[in-house]
Motif scaffolding. Structure first.
Motif, PDB file in Angstrom:
ATOM      1  N   VAL A  94      -6.919   5.908  -2.994  1.00 11.81           N
ATOM      2  CA  VAL A  94      -6.024   4.755  -3.158  1.00 11.81           C
ATOM      3  C   VAL A  94      -5.499   4.718  -4.591  1.00 11.81           C
ATOM      4  O   VAL A  94      -6.270   4.688  -5.555  1.00 11.81           O
ATOM      5  N   LEU A  95      -4.169   4.704  -4.723  1.00  9.57           N
ATOM      6  CA  LEU A  95      -3.524   4.650  -6.033  1.00  9.57           C
ATOM      7  C   LEU A  95      -3.106   3.233  -6.414  1.00  9.57           C
ATOM      8  O   LEU A  95      -2.685   2.992  -7.540  1.00  9.57           O
ATOM      9  N   GLY A  96      -3.201   2.311  -5.473  1.00 11.60           N
ATOM     10  CA  GLY A  96      -2.832   0.935  -5.775  1.00 11.60           C
ATOM     11  C   GLY A  96      -2.678   0.123  -4.509  1.00 11.60           C
ATOM     12  O   GLY A  96      -2.556   0.663  -3.403  1.00 11.60           O
ATOM     13  N   ALA A  97      -2.690  -1.193  -4.674  1.00  8.63           N
ATOM     14  CA  ALA A  97      -2.423  -2.119  -3.580  1.00  8.63           C
ATOM     15  C   ALA A  97      -1.127  -2.851  -3.909  1.00  8.63           C
ATOM     16  O   ALA A  97      -0.921  -3.281  -5.049  1.00  8.63           O
ATOM     17  N   VAL A  98      -0.245  -2.997  -2.918  1.00 14.15           N
ATOM     18  CA  VAL A  98       1.080  -3.581  -3.162  1.00 14.15           C
ATOM     19  C   VAL A  98       1.276  -4.823  -2.306  1.00 14.15           C
ATOM     20  O   VAL A  98       0.825  -4.891  -1.166  1.00 14.15           O
ATOM     21  N   ASP A  99       1.947  -5.799  -2.874  1.00 15.34           N
ATOM     22  CA  ASP A  99       2.284  -7.013  -2.132  1.00 15.34           C
ATOM     23  C   ASP A  99       3.293  -7.809  -2.948  1.00 15.34           C
ATOM     24  O   ASP A  99       3.585  -7.473  -4.105  1.00 15.34           O
ATOM     25  N   GLY A 100       3.801  -8.873  -2.346  1.00 15.34           N
ATOM     26  CA  GLY A 100       4.729  -9.753  -3.037  1.00 15.34           C
ATOM     27  C   GLY A 100       4.146 -11.141  -3.178  1.00 15.34           C
ATOM     28  O   GLY A 100       3.234 -11.534  -2.441  1.00 15.34           O
ATOM     29  N   THR A 101       4.662 -11.888  -4.133  1.00 11.13           N
ATOM     30  CA  THR A 101       4.252 -13.271  -4.329  1.00 11.13           C
ATOM     31  C   THR A 101       5.460 -14.088  -4.749  1.00 11.13           C
ATOM     32  O   THR A 101       6.358 -13.577  -5.438  1.00 11.13           O
ATOM     33  N   PHE A 102       5.493 -15.344  -4.333  1.00 11.48           N
ATOM     34  CA  PHE A 102       6.615 -16.212  -4.661  1.00 11.48           C
ATOM     35  C   PHE A 102       6.323 -16.989  -5.946  1.00 11.48           C
ATOM     36  O   PHE A 102       5.256 -17.587  -6.090  1.00 11.48           O
ATOM     37  N   VAL A 108      -8.215   5.706 -11.141  1.00  9.96           N
ATOM     38  CA  VAL A 108      -7.808   4.621 -10.234  1.00  9.96           C
ATOM     39  C   VAL A 108      -8.435   4.802  -8.859  1.00  9.96           C
ATOM     40  O   VAL A 108      -8.943   3.856  -8.256  1.00  9.96           O
ATOM     41  N   LYS A 109      -8.414   6.028  -8.346  1.00  9.75           N
ATOM     42  CA  LYS A 109      -9.004   6.301  -7.032  1.00  9.75           C
ATOM     43  C   LYS A 109     -10.498   5.984  -7.015  1.00  9.75           C
ATOM     44  O   LYS A 109     -11.010   5.409  -6.045  1.00  9.75           O
ATOM     45  N   GLU A 110     -11.182   6.375  -8.080  1.00  7.34           N
ATOM     46  CA  GLU A 110     -12.623   6.111  -8.140  1.00  7.34           C
ATOM     47  C   GLU A 110     -12.898   4.613  -8.156  1.00  7.34           C
ATOM     48  O   GLU A 110     -13.841   4.133  -7.526  1.00  7.34           O
ATOM     49  N   GLY A 111     -12.067   3.864  -8.883  1.00  6.11           N
ATOM     50  CA  GLY A 111     -12.248   2.419  -8.929  1.00  6.11           C
ATOM     51  C   GLY A 111     -12.093   1.774  -7.570  1.00  6.11           C
ATOM     52  O   GLY A 111     -12.909   0.917  -7.176  1.00  6.11           O
ATOM     53  N   PHE A 112     -11.081   2.179  -6.826  1.00  4.68           N
ATOM     54  CA  PHE A 112     -10.879   1.617  -5.491  1.00  4.68           C
ATOM     55  C   PHE A 112     -11.968   2.078  -4.519  1.00  4.68           C
ATOM     56  O   PHE A 112     -12.418   1.302  -3.672  1.00  4.68           O
ATOM     57  N   TYR A 113     -12.379   3.343  -4.645  1.00  2.00           N
ATOM     58  CA  TYR A 113     -13.383   3.864  -3.718  1.00  2.00           C
ATOM     59  C   TYR A 113     -14.695   3.102  -3.846  1.00  2.00           C
ATOM     60  O   TYR A 113     -15.405   2.874  -2.856  1.00  2.00           O
ATOM     61  N   LYS A 114     -15.026   2.663  -5.050  1.00  5.36           N
ATOM     62  CA  LYS A 114     -16.263   1.919  -5.270  1.00  5.36           C
ATOM     63  C   LYS A 114     -16.240   0.550  -4.599  1.00  5.36           C
ATOM     64  O   LYS A 114     -17.295  -0.033  -4.347  1.00  5.36           O
ATOM     65  N   LEU A 145       2.209   5.129   1.975  1.00  7.80           N
ATOM     66  CA  LEU A 145       1.941   3.694   2.031  1.00  7.80           C
ATOM     67  C   LEU A 145       1.280   3.385   3.370  1.00  7.80           C
ATOM     68  O   LEU A 145       1.950   3.299   4.403  1.00  7.80           O
ATOM     69  N   LEU A 146      -0.029   3.240   3.367  1.00 17.63           N
ATOM     70  CA  LEU A 146      -0.779   3.036   4.602  1.00 17.63           C
ATOM     71  C   LEU A 146      -0.940   1.546   4.885  1.00 17.63           C
ATOM     72  O   LEU A 146      -1.250   0.750   3.989  1.00 17.63           O
ATOM     73  N   THR A 147      -0.734   1.192   6.144  1.00 20.32           N
ATOM     74  CA  THR A 147      -0.856  -0.190   6.607  1.00 20.32           C
ATOM     75  C   THR A 147      -1.943  -0.269   7.676  1.00 20.32           C
ATOM     76  O   THR A 147      -2.383   0.759   8.200  1.00 20.32           O
ATOM     77  N   PRO A 148      -2.398  -1.459   8.027  1.00 25.15           N
ATOM     78  CA  PRO A 148      -3.418  -1.566   9.089  1.00 25.15           C
ATOM     79  C   PRO A 148      -2.819  -1.324  10.469  1.00 25.15           C
ATOM     80  O   PRO A 148      -1.606  -1.427  10.663  1.00 25.15           O
ATOM     81  N   PHE A 149      -3.673  -1.001  11.437  1.00 20.55           N
ATOM     82  CA  PHE A 149      -3.252  -0.912  12.831  1.00 20.55           C
ATOM     83  C   PHE A 149      -3.008  -2.328  13.342  1.00 20.55           C
ATOM     84  O   PHE A 149      -3.862  -3.211  13.194  1.00 20.55           O
ATOM     85  N   THR A 150      -1.852  -2.539  13.956  1.00 23.89           N
ATOM     86  CA  THR A 150      -1.541  -3.864  14.501  1.00 23.89           C
ATOM     87  C   THR A 150      -2.481  -4.211  15.645  1.00 23.89           C
ATOM     88  O   THR A 150      -2.989  -5.335  15.740  1.00 23.89           O
ATOM     89  N   GLU A 151      -2.741  -3.225  16.508  1.00 20.90           N
ATOM     90  CA  GLU A 151      -3.659  -3.412  17.634  1.00 20.90           C
ATOM     91  C   GLU A 151      -4.594  -2.206  17.704  1.00 20.90           C
ATOM     92  O   GLU A 151      -4.341  -1.254  18.452  1.00 20.90           O
ATOM     93  N   GLY A 167      -2.575  10.960  -2.763  1.00 23.13           N
ATOM     94  CA  GLY A 167      -3.060   9.603  -2.619  1.00 23.13           C
ATOM     95  C   GLY A 167      -1.997   8.708  -2.015  1.00 23.13           C
ATOM     96  O   GLY A 167      -0.905   9.166  -1.673  1.00 23.13           O
ATOM     97  N   TRP A 168      -2.326   7.450  -1.887  1.00 24.01           N
ATOM     98  CA  TRP A 168      -1.412   6.508  -1.242  1.00 24.01           C
ATOM     99  C   TRP A 168      -1.638   5.097  -1.757  1.00 24.01           C
ATOM    100  O   TRP A 168      -2.650   4.792  -2.392  1.00 24.01           O
ATOM    101  N   LEU A 169      -0.674   4.253  -1.458  1.00 27.70           N
ATOM    102  CA  LEU A 169      -0.800   2.824  -1.706  1.00 27.70           C
ATOM    103  C   LEU A 169      -1.242   2.149  -0.414  1.00 27.70           C
ATOM    104  O   LEU A 169      -1.079   2.717   0.682  1.00 27.70           O
ATOM    105  N   LEU A 170      -1.766   0.938  -0.521  1.00 30.42           N
ATOM    106  CA  LEU A 170      -2.134   0.155   0.647  1.00 30.42           C
ATOM    107  C   LEU A 170      -1.269  -1.104   0.685  1.00 30.42           C
ATOM    108  O   LEU A 170      -1.119  -1.796  -0.321  1.00 30.42           O
ATOM    109  N   GLY A 171      -0.704  -1.379   1.856  1.00 26.53           N
ATOM    110  CA  GLY A 171       0.111  -2.574   2.050  1.00 26.53           C
ATOM    111  C   GLY A 171      -0.264  -3.270   3.338  1.00 26.53           C
ATOM    112  O   GLY A 171      -0.948  -2.695   4.193  1.00 26.53           O
ATOM    113  N   ASP A 172       0.175  -4.511   3.512  1.00 27.19           N
ATOM    114  CA  ASP A 172      -0.135  -5.239   4.741  1.00 27.19           C
ATOM    115  C   ASP A 172       0.841  -4.864   5.845  1.00 27.19           C
ATOM    116  O   ASP A 172       1.691  -3.979   5.682  1.00 27.19           O
TER     117      ASP A 172
END
Length: 254
Positions: free
Chosen positions: A51-59, A38-44, A141-147, A127-132
């Motif tokens: 990265v072990l995965g990307a997480v989010d929600g959907t309605f 999984v990490k190799e797939g995301f790194y490419k 669970l790493l998120t982006p820098f707001t500023e 490893g970690w997940l990525l979220g917004d």
């Protein structure tokens, strides 16, 4: 086809329940070899490490439930829905799906109460997940820098976004395969419990299609523009999470 609507409905729900029972194909990569793949797939994709995965929600839109708590199903977009949390890998396969929360539930609350979050805290991980920015930054669970204040932080944000947006693609493919899950087709006309079964069956069938190499239908439904414009304010951040994120910036993006 000359069949009564009630007969079709019973057959549909029996079939959906069977799919959910027989298709056991949604698994988070806990094993060492699985995680490496999984990490190799995301790194490419963009060069973001571990990265072990990307997480989010959907309605997923549903009809107005005939219950007292129906207002709790109204999502921030103004319609009744189930808020589904999912984690995916770089091949658009869903590795974890949570289908039980009302539309008004915040993504961060769903995450804090899911089994994956608990296991990420309890067991050793590399490893970690990525979220917004709707999630709190944690060591797992790493998120982006707001500023962002520096060029390395900007580079981190850019790479983070390109990698994390992977989760929007399978949502779009899922709803293109199963139009009943998308708002443009109306909504699911069942009780919330039955809607959850239909939704989970669709997620499992999506993974089955990935395994069998079924072609993606034309006219993908894009989720990212809709989601990003409505991202709620970021919750309180975690000191350990901020430290882990900055250490990664210093090591890989400086």
């Amino acid at each position: 086809m000359g069949l009564d609507k009630s007969t079709v409905s019973r057959s549909l729900h029996s079939t959906d329940s069977a799919f959910c029972t027989v298709l056991n194909n949604i698994h988070f990569p806990w094993g060492p070899q699985e995680q490496i793949a999984v990490k190799e797939g995301f790194y490419k994709l963009s060069g973001f490490p571990k990265v072990l995965g990307a997480v989010d929600g959907t309605f997923i839109p549903i009809r107005r439930p005939p219950i007292v708590e129906e207002a709790a199903f109204v999502c921030r977009k103004g319609y009744h829905a189930v808020n589904v949390q999912a984690i995916c890998d770089s091949s658009l396969r869903f590795t974890n799906v949570v289908v039980k929360w009302l539309g008004s539930t915040h993504d961060s609350l769903i995450w804090s109460n899911c089994s994956i979050a608990t296991k990420m805290v309890q067991q050793a991980r590399d490893g970690w997940l990525l979220g917004d920015s709707g999630y709190a930054c944690r060591p797992w669970l790493l998120t982006p820098f707001t500023e962002p204040q520096t060029r390395p932080q900007e580079r981190y944000n850019s790479t983070h976004t390109r990698t994390r947006n992977t989760i929007e693609r399978p949502f779009g493919v899922l709803k293109a395969r199963f139009r009943c899950l998308h708002k443009s087709s109306g909504c699911l006309w069942f009780s919330p419990d039955r809607c959850s079964v239909v939704i989970m069956a669709c997620f499992k069938l999506h993974n089955y299609c990935i395994t069998k190499g079924v072609q993606v239908p034309p006219g993908d439904v894009l989720e990212e523009a809709e989601a990003e414009t409505n991202t709620p304010p970021a919750p309180r951040q975690c000191v350990d999470g901020n430290t882990a994120r900055q250490n990664l910036v210093n090591e890989r993006f400086s």
